[in-house]
Design a protein around this motif. Structure first.
Motif, PDB file in Angstrom:
ATOM      1  N   LEU A 162       5.980   4.140   3.178  1.00  0.00           N
ATOM      2  CA  LEU A 162       5.555   3.580   1.894  1.00  0.00           C
ATOM      3  C   LEU A 162       5.662   4.621   0.791  1.00  0.00           C
ATOM      4  O   LEU A 162       5.381   5.804   1.016  1.00  0.00           O
ATOM      5  CB  LEU A 162       4.118   3.071   2.031  1.00  0.00           C
ATOM      6  CG  LEU A 162       3.391   2.483   0.825  1.00  0.00           C
ATOM      7  CD1 LEU A 162       2.400   1.421   1.304  1.00  0.00           C
ATOM      8  CD2 LEU A 162       2.630   3.580   0.085  1.00  0.00           C
ATOM      9  N   GLU A 163       6.073   4.175  -0.389  1.00  0.00           N
ATOM     10  CA  GLU A 163       6.068   5.017  -1.583  1.00  0.00           C
ATOM     11  C   GLU A 163       5.182   4.341  -2.627  1.00  0.00           C
ATOM     12  O   GLU A 163       5.226   3.121  -2.803  1.00  0.00           O
ATOM     13  CB  GLU A 163       7.484   5.166  -2.134  1.00  0.00           C
ATOM     14  CG  GLU A 163       7.580   6.016  -3.402  1.00  0.00           C
ATOM     15  CD  GLU A 163       8.985   6.012  -3.965  1.00  0.00           C
ATOM     16  OE1 GLU A 163       9.681   7.034  -3.823  1.00  0.00           O
ATOM     17  OE2 GLU A 163       9.392   4.973  -4.544  1.00  0.00           O
ATOM     18  N   GLY A 199      -3.575   2.392  -6.410  1.00  0.00           N
ATOM     19  CA  GLY A 199      -2.257   2.785  -6.886  1.00  0.00           C
ATOM     20  C   GLY A 199      -1.284   1.629  -6.845  1.00  0.00           C
ATOM     21  O   GLY A 199      -1.641   0.495  -6.485  1.00  0.00           O
ATOM     22  N   LEU A 200      -0.049   1.921  -7.208  1.00  0.00           N
ATOM     23  CA  LEU A 200       0.997   0.905  -7.283  1.00  0.00           C
ATOM     24  C   LEU A 200       2.072   1.210  -6.252  1.00  0.00           C
ATOM     25  O   LEU A 200       2.700   2.280  -6.293  1.00  0.00           O
ATOM     26  CB  LEU A 200       1.596   0.873  -8.688  1.00  0.00           C
ATOM     27  CG  LEU A 200       2.631  -0.204  -9.003  1.00  0.00           C
ATOM     28  CD1 LEU A 200       2.607  -0.537 -10.494  1.00  0.00           C
ATOM     29  CD2 LEU A 200       4.052   0.227  -8.616  1.00  0.00           C
ATOM     30  N   VAL A 201       2.306   0.303  -5.330  1.00  0.00           N
ATOM     31  CA  VAL A 201       3.350   0.450  -4.324  1.00  0.00           C
ATOM     32  C   VAL A 201       4.704   0.211  -4.973  1.00  0.00           C
ATOM     33  O   VAL A 201       4.907  -0.778  -5.682  1.00  0.00           O
ATOM     34  CB  VAL A 201       3.137  -0.548  -3.166  1.00  0.00           C
ATOM     35  CG1 VAL A 201       4.301  -0.481  -2.174  1.00  0.00           C
ATOM     36  CG2 VAL A 201       1.815  -0.274  -2.463  1.00  0.00           C
ATOM     37  N   THR A 202       5.648   1.136  -4.763  1.00  0.00           N
ATOM     38  CA  THR A 202       6.976   1.001  -5.366  1.00  0.00           C
ATOM     39  C   THR A 202       8.056   0.601  -4.358  1.00  0.00           C
ATOM     40  O   THR A 202       9.008  -0.077  -4.720  1.00  0.00           O
ATOM     41  CB  THR A 202       7.395   2.311  -6.052  1.00  0.00           C
ATOM     42  OG1 THR A 202       7.294   3.395  -5.105  1.00  0.00           O
ATOM     43  CG2 THR A 202       6.485   2.609  -7.243  1.00  0.00           C
ATOM     44  N   SER A 203       7.929   1.046  -3.120  1.00  0.00           N
ATOM     45  CA  SER A 203       8.883   0.623  -2.094  1.00  0.00           C
ATOM     46  C   SER A 203       8.280   0.868  -0.720  1.00  0.00           C
ATOM     47  O   SER A 203       7.326   1.638  -0.568  1.00  0.00           O
ATOM     48  CB  SER A 203      10.223   1.362  -2.223  1.00  0.00           C
ATOM     49  OG  SER A 203      10.087   2.729  -1.896  1.00  0.00           O
ATOM     50  N   VAL A 204       8.844   0.204   0.278  1.00  0.00           N
ATOM     51  CA  VAL A 204       8.336   0.329   1.647  1.00  0.00           C
ATOM     52  C   VAL A 204       9.492   0.357   2.634  1.00  0.00           C
ATOM     53  O   VAL A 204      10.609  -0.079   2.328  1.00  0.00           O
ATOM     54  CB  VAL A 204       7.381  -0.825   2.019  1.00  0.00           C
ATOM     55  CG1 VAL A 204       6.164  -0.851   1.121  1.00  0.00           C
ATOM     56  CG2 VAL A 204       8.109  -2.166   1.967  1.00  0.00           C
TER      57      VAL A 204
END
Length: 457
Positions: A162-163, A199-204
């Motif tokens: 996860l990013e 926070g905000l997840v940007t990619s997985v």
């Protein structure tokens, strides 16, 4: 800081939507979903970092947006927040067929991810009715479950890496593509199910699975949940039958919703207390013959009152529409209290009957609509009425559905999360030690409470 001056500073770091553009946003579920003061659409992760850094410095609340399909108020705004949209972020959808993994940007819908996976004979292993709208980032943030969770787990079980961007602008980049990765605390799990409050997840990175073969759809009429579970157990134990899905619909919901559809598959079945859609894979033999042979003892004991096997894709789709079109009921019963609970299977039948008794004791005019995922005991309740439900009655409905769940090992919040709708329930039914630890984590990661304030805690 004034709204105008904040807009000017945000304009220096990213794309800020005009009032007309904000007004054109589709709130999808809740009108409050698009009621933030400002909206930004970053084009890069660096722009997201800049937005968070500015909002953290100015103590400005932010709400990360996904597909806005939350049923618990996870993106509802009060009018003061900056809404962060993923619409301008680049799409990432890289499939590794050998490792059976996918690197997917948060703004990708589940349907898009599933289509890309299926091109390689793979699947994301998760499905839900909002597949065309729900985004991967939103599903990770709410730990979405769906119809295949009983065998593949929720999003928490599907995510390898996860990013995300944290409230102070720090980037968490934990994009492991492997199952085995013991590198200290698994901090990405804090972001999964946090509903954007950390926070905000940007990619997985998602773990994919082999795509199951074309399924066979059966609709059974049953006397109760105990019988449905007995049938499910038989199907699980019968060699040559793989259970892909098992979706239960109690009578009041199923019969009324079927009437609202273009076709009504229930017309050929008896009026039964419960209907269950069993989606099965039968690799050898004629599916109808194999399944009905396995269920013959249940027909003899009246555990199964009657059954139909879909003879075409269209008939299967018609059957599934009864389960998936949950919004049509709102035209008939516009006033309702929604619940999303998990009940241990051993208590499923008795708990459904207990809630029915409790609600009947409150007000005979209330309708109880129940459907859910039979395999994991996740039930969706709508306690509905044609007229507005008074606040004092609403206050009595909640414990009528939720009380006793914790005592039997269930949960008042199954797959829709907490959002704004279940904060009170979390404080009432949540474990004291767990709540204390959650508060400590929130204060550590988001000390100024800028990230999706008013949600969860």
């Amino acid at each position: 800081m004034t709204k105008t001056s904040l807009r000017d500073r945000l304009n220096d770091v990213t794309t800020v939507l005009t009032p007309d553009q904000i007004g054109a946003l589709d709130p999808v579920i809740d009108p409050a979903n698009t009621q933030g003061a400002l909206a930004v659409a970053p084009r890069t992760i660096d722009e997201i970092v800049a937005v968070f850094s500015l909002c953290n410095d100015t103590r400005t609340p932010v709400i990360p947006h996904g597909g806005r399909t939350s049923l618990a108020g996870a993106v509802a705004a009060s009018g003061d927040e900056v809404m962060i949209l993923g619409s301008n972020m680049p799409r990432v959808l890289d499939i590794d067929p050998l490792s059976q993994t996918a690197h997917i940007s948060a703004n990708t819908t589940l349907a898009e991810a599933e289509s890309a996976a299926r091109a390689h004979g793979l699947t994301t292993g998760i499905d839900l009715a909002a597949r065309d709208t729900a985004t991967i980032g939103g599903m990770v943030s709410t730990n979405a479950g769906g119809m295949e969770a009983h065998r593949n787990g929720t999003m928490r079980n599907r995510v390898l890496g996860l990013e995300a961007v944290l409230p102070n602008g720090t980037i968490l980049s934990d994009l492991a593509h492997v199952r085995k990765c013991n590198e200290g605390y698994d901090v990405k799990q804090l972001l999964i199910g946090a509903e954007g409050t950390l926070g905000l997840v940007t990619s997985v990175i998602l773990q994919l699975l082999p795509e199951p073969p074309a399924p066979h759809t059966f609709l059974l009429a049953l006397p109760d949940a105990a019988a449905a579970l007995a049938v499910l157990q038989t199907l699980h134990r019968t060699q040559g039958i793989d259970v892909l899905r098992a979706e239960a619909m109690w009578n009041a919901f199923a019969t009324k919703n079927a009437e609202l559809q273009t076709t009504n598959p229930l017309m050929t079945l008896p009026n039964a207390p419960l209907y269950v859609i069993y989606e099965l894979h039968v690799p050898t033999g004629t599916a109808e013959e194999v399944v009905f042979a396995a269920l013959e003892p249940h027909f003899e004991t009246q555990n199964v009152l009657d059954a139909i096997a879909a003879q075409s894709m269209q008939q299967a789709n018609d059957i599934w529409m009864i389960r998936e079109d949950t919004m049509s009921m709102g035209t008939v019963y516009p006033h309702s209290e929604w619940f999303d609970i998990s009940v241990p299977l051993a208590h499923l039948d008795s708990f459904v009957k207990l809630v029915e008794t409790r609600i009947a004791a409150l007000n005979a005019g209330l309708m109880i609509h129940v459907l859910g995922h039979l395999g994991d005991g996740n039930l969706h309740y709508s306690i509905a009425h044609t007229d507005p439900i008074p606040d004092d009655l609403k206050a009595q409905i909640k414990p009528a559905v939720m009380d006793g769940l914790k005592d039997i090992g269930g949960s008042f919040s199954a797959e829709h999360g907490i959002g704004t709708e279940k904060r009170e329930a979390l404080q009432k039914y949540g474990d004291t030690g767990k709540l204390h630890l959650m508060t400590m984590i929130k204060q550590m990661i988001d000390p100024y409470t800028i990230c999706n304030p008013g949600k969860v805690l």
